[in-house]
Design a protein around this motif. Sequence first.
Motif, mmCIF file in Angstrom:
data_model
loop_
_atom_site.group_PDB
_atom_site.id
_atom_site.type_symbol
_atom_site.label_atom_id
_atom_site.label_comp_id
_atom_site.label_asym_id
_atom_site.label_seq_id
_atom_site.Cartn_x
_atom_site.Cartn_y
_atom_site.Cartn_z
ATOM 1 N N LYS A 262 32.615 39.764 -0.749
ATOM 2 C CA LYS A 262 33.029 41.157 -0.891
ATOM 3 C C LYS A 262 32.017 42.003 -0.117
ATOM 4 O O LYS A 262 30.814 41.809 -0.249
ATOM 5 C CB LYS A 262 33.052 41.567 -2.360
ATOM 6 N N THR A 263 32.536 42.922 0.705
ATOM 7 C CA THR A 263 31.656 43.827 1.442
ATOM 8 C C THR A 263 31.645 45.181 0.744
ATOM 9 O O THR A 263 32.706 45.747 0.488
ATOM 10 C CB THR A 263 32.152 44.004 2.897
ATOM 11 N N VAL A 264 30.468 45.660 0.418
ATOM 12 C CA VAL A 264 30.335 47.007 -0.166
ATOM 13 C C VAL A 264 29.323 47.787 0.668
ATOM 14 O O VAL A 264 28.572 47.214 1.450
ATOM 15 C CB VAL A 264 29.878 46.966 -1.650
ATOM 16 N N ASP A 265 29.317 49.108 0.484
ATOM 17 C CA ASP A 265 28.357 49.939 1.219
ATOM 18 C C ASP A 265 26.938 49.654 0.745
ATOM 19 O O ASP A 265 26.719 49.218 -0.393
ATOM 20 C CB ASP A 265 28.655 51.423 0.983
ATOM 21 N N LEU A 266 25.969 49.954 1.598
ATOM 22 C CA LEU A 266 24.570 49.926 1.151
ATOM 23 C C LEU A 266 24.442 50.865 -0.049
ATOM 24 O O LEU A 266 25.003 51.964 -0.033
ATOM 25 C CB LEU A 266 23.648 50.423 2.259
ATOM 26 N N LEU A 324 24.457 55.606 7.372
ATOM 27 C CA LEU A 324 25.062 56.940 7.486
ATOM 28 C C LEU A 324 26.254 57.106 6.542
ATOM 29 O O LEU A 324 26.432 58.178 5.947
ATOM 30 C CB LEU A 324 25.509 57.188 8.936
ATOM 31 N N ILE A 325 27.075 56.066 6.406
ATOM 32 C CA ILE A 325 28.301 56.214 5.600
ATOM 33 C C ILE A 325 27.968 56.576 4.141
ATOM 34 O O ILE A 325 28.434 57.600 3.635
ATOM 35 C CB ILE A 325 29.178 54.943 5.726
ATOM 36 N N PRO A 326 27.134 55.788 3.429
ATOM 37 C CA PRO A 326 26.819 56.195 2.053
ATOM 38 C C PRO A 326 25.949 57.449 1.973
ATOM 39 O O PRO A 326 26.032 58.203 1.002
ATOM 40 C CB PRO A 326 26.083 54.981 1.462
ATOM 41 N N LEU A 327 25.122 57.697 3.009
ATOM 42 C CA LEU A 327 24.284 58.904 2.992
ATOM 43 C C LEU A 327 25.146 60.160 3.083
ATOM 44 O O LEU A 327 24.903 61.152 2.375
ATOM 45 C CB LEU A 327 23.280 58.855 4.154
ATOM 46 N N ARG A 353 35.664 55.758 8.119
ATOM 47 C CA ARG A 353 34.800 55.569 6.938
ATOM 48 C C ARG A 353 34.065 56.867 6.588
ATOM 49 O O ARG A 353 33.874 57.195 5.424
ATOM 50 C CB ARG A 353 33.780 54.443 7.188
ATOM 51 N N ILE A 354 33.646 57.601 7.612
ATOM 52 C CA ILE A 354 32.999 58.902 7.355
ATOM 53 C C ILE A 354 34.006 59.851 6.701
ATOM 54 O O ILE A 354 33.682 60.564 5.737
ATOM 55 C CB ILE A 354 32.451 59.512 8.670
ATOM 56 N N GLU A 355 35.236 59.804 7.191
ATOM 57 C CA GLU A 355 36.287 60.661 6.629
ATOM 58 C C GLU A 355 36.505 60.325 5.156
ATOM 59 O O GLU A 355 36.592 61.209 4.299
ATOM 60 C CB GLU A 355 37.570 60.418 7.423
ATOM 61 N N THR A 356 36.534 59.027 4.847
ATOM 62 C CA THR A 356 36.705 58.607 3.452
ATOM 63 C C THR A 356 35.520 59.068 2.604
ATOM 64 O O THR A 356 35.684 59.540 1.480
ATOM 65 C CB THR A 356 36.825 57.065 3.372
ATOM 66 N N ALA A 357 34.305 58.917 3.154
ATOM 67 C CA ALA A 357 33.103 59.304 2.400
ATOM 68 C C ALA A 357 33.102 60.802 2.093
ATOM 69 O O ALA A 357 32.647 61.227 1.035
ATOM 70 C CB ALA A 357 31.846 58.930 3.197
ATOM 71 N N LEU A 358 33.629 61.590 3.022
ATOM 72 C CA LEU A 358 33.631 63.041 2.807
ATOM 73 C C LEU A 358 34.772 63.490 1.899
ATOM 74 O O LEU A 358 34.670 64.534 1.238
ATOM 75 C CB LEU A 358 33.736 63.769 4.153
ATOM 76 N N ALA A 359 35.829 62.710 1.862
ATOM 77 C CA ALA A 359 36.976 62.991 0.985
ATOM 78 C C ALA A 359 37.431 64.447 1.066
ATOM 79 O O ALA A 359 37.689 65.089 0.039
ATOM 80 C CB ALA A 359 36.622 62.610 -0.465
ATOM 81 N N GLY A 360 37.479 64.983 2.270
ATOM 82 C CA GLY A 360 37.993 66.333 2.470
ATOM 83 C C GLY A 360 37.072 67.450 2.003
ATOM 84 O O GLY A 360 37.464 68.623 1.992
ATOM 85 N N ARG A 361 35.829 67.111 1.630
ATOM 86 C CA ARG A 361 34.939 68.136 1.082
ATOM 87 C C ARG A 361 34.286 69.005 2.153
ATOM 88 O O ARG A 361 33.721 70.046 1.846
ATOM 89 C CB ARG A 361 33.863 67.477 0.203
ATOM 90 N N VAL A 362 34.310 68.547 3.404
ATOM 91 C CA VAL A 362 33.726 69.344 4.489
ATOM 92 C C VAL A 362 34.761 69.454 5.617
ATOM 93 O O VAL A 362 35.295 68.434 6.062
ATOM 94 C CB VAL A 362 32.436 68.677 5.035
#
Length: 459
Positions: A262-266, A324-327, A353-362
Motif C-alpha cells: 500500500k502506498t501512502v503519503d509521507l 510537497l503533497i502532504p505539506l 495530487r496537489i489538487e486533491t490535497a488542496l480540496a478546493g480550499r485555495v
Amino acid sequence: MLLRHTPKEVAEREALTINPAKTCQPVGAMYAALGIHGCLPHSHGSQGCCSYHRSALTRHYKEPVMAGTSSFTEGASVFGGQANLLQAIDNMFTVYDPEVIAIHTTCLSETIGDDLNQIVAKAKDEGKVPPGKTLLHASTPSYVGSHVTGFSSMVEAMARLLAEPGPATDKLNIIPGWVEPSDMREIKRMLKEMGVEFIMFPDTSDVLDAPMTGKYSMYPKGGVTVAELKKTGSSKMTIALGYYASRQAAAALDAKCGVKFKTVDLPIGPSATDRFLMALSAATGKPIPQSLVDERGRLVDIITDMHQYLFDKKVALFGDPDQLIPLVEFLADMDMKPVHIVTGTPGKRFESRIETALAGRVKHVNVKNGRGADMFLLHQWIKNEPVDLLIGNTYGKYIARDEDIPFVRMGFPILDRVGHSYFPQVGYMGAARLLEKILNALMDRQDRDSPEESFELVM
Ligand code: SF4
C-alpha cells in the motif's frame, strides 16, 4: 540584488532550465545506499561526479560521506569503464572491507552504454566478490529524472536483487522514502509505539546522524542489514511512504515475492500522519495507542492557539513531490494558502495530487513539475503574486533575500543551517516542529515590521 535579472513577465521556455529545483540521480542513489549497514556506495563514472555527489550529501548531513569511483579518464570514456569497475570492486573489498558495494551509474557511463548487469556478473565469475559480501547496482542516468528518481531506483534494486520469497511472517516492510535520518528514527518510534514488527529499508538513522564517540567508524552501527533485506520477501505486507521515492521498490517486491503493498503519503502534517497510522492499523489489526492520540491532540492545540497568525497567509513552496503533497495539505488544513508550488522531479499525477490535497480550499494555484519547473519560474510567479512565506531548501535563500520573504528551510539540500537531520518533521511531533518554524518566521516578521505603537510583548 543577486537575482535582479529575473523578469516579471513569464515567457514560454521549451529547452532551457534556469536554477533547477532538483539535483542529479546518483546523489539519491548514494543516499539510499548509505541506508544499508556496512555499505560503501560506488559511483561508476568520473571522479568529478563522485566528488559532487559526496559533497552534496556531506554538506547537508554534516557527516563525512565515503564512496568509491570508477575514476574514468579519456580511455574509459571512449572504450567503456568495465576494467575500471572490476579493479575498483577488487580494491574496495580488499582495502575497505564493506559488507555491500552499491554501484550506481552516471551520465557518462550511461552514455557509453556500460552494462552493469554484465560487469557485475563478470566480477562474481572472476571471484572479485568475497564470500558473504554483496554487490548491488542501479541505473541512474542523470539526464533524466532527479535525485528522487535515483533514490527510488536504488531502493528498487535492494528489493529486486536481494529479497527472497519465503513463508509469510507477521512483519511489515516500511519503505520510508527520502526523508532525514531523524524522520526514519521517528517513523520507527511510532511503529514501536504501535507494537508493529517491521523491516525498514533503507534506514539512514545511526549512519548519517551517528553519535560522536571520539572514534572514527567507517561503517556506523545503523542501516538495514543484507539479512533483513533478504527477509523482506516474506513479510506480510509493504507500506511505501511516498509515491515517487518508494512505490517502485514496493511494486518490485510484489512482482518478485508476492508481498502486497500500500502506498501512502509521507506522514507530514496531521492528516497524512492519520492516514499512515490507520494504514498500519489496518495492516496489523493493532489499535492506535493513546500516546499517539495525545501527541495528535497537542499538535491540534498548538494549531488552534496560533491560528490567527496562520490564517490566509500565502505560501510558495519548492522541493520533492513526496514532501510537497502532504505539506500542501498541512498548510491548507491550517487555513494557509499555498499559491506557488514547484518541483523539478518529473512524473505523472503531481498536479492532480496537489489538487486533491488542496480540496478546493485555495483558488488560482500555480503548480508545475518536471521540465521547465525551476527556481527561475518560481521567482517570476512570486514577483507577479507576492507571498508571506517561502518554504524549501537552501537554494531558496536568494529569492527570500531579494523579495524580502520569511523563509523556512525544508527538504534537500540544506547547506547553511543545522537541525534538519537531528529533529524530525514527520509524525505529529514532527508537524509540531515544522509548525514552530513556520510560526517563528511569521511572528519574527510581524515583530520586525510592527510600528512602535503596535509592537507587542505578548503575542
Ligand atoms: S555529469 Fe551527470 S551524474 Fe555527473 S554530476 Fe553531472 S548530472 Fe550528476
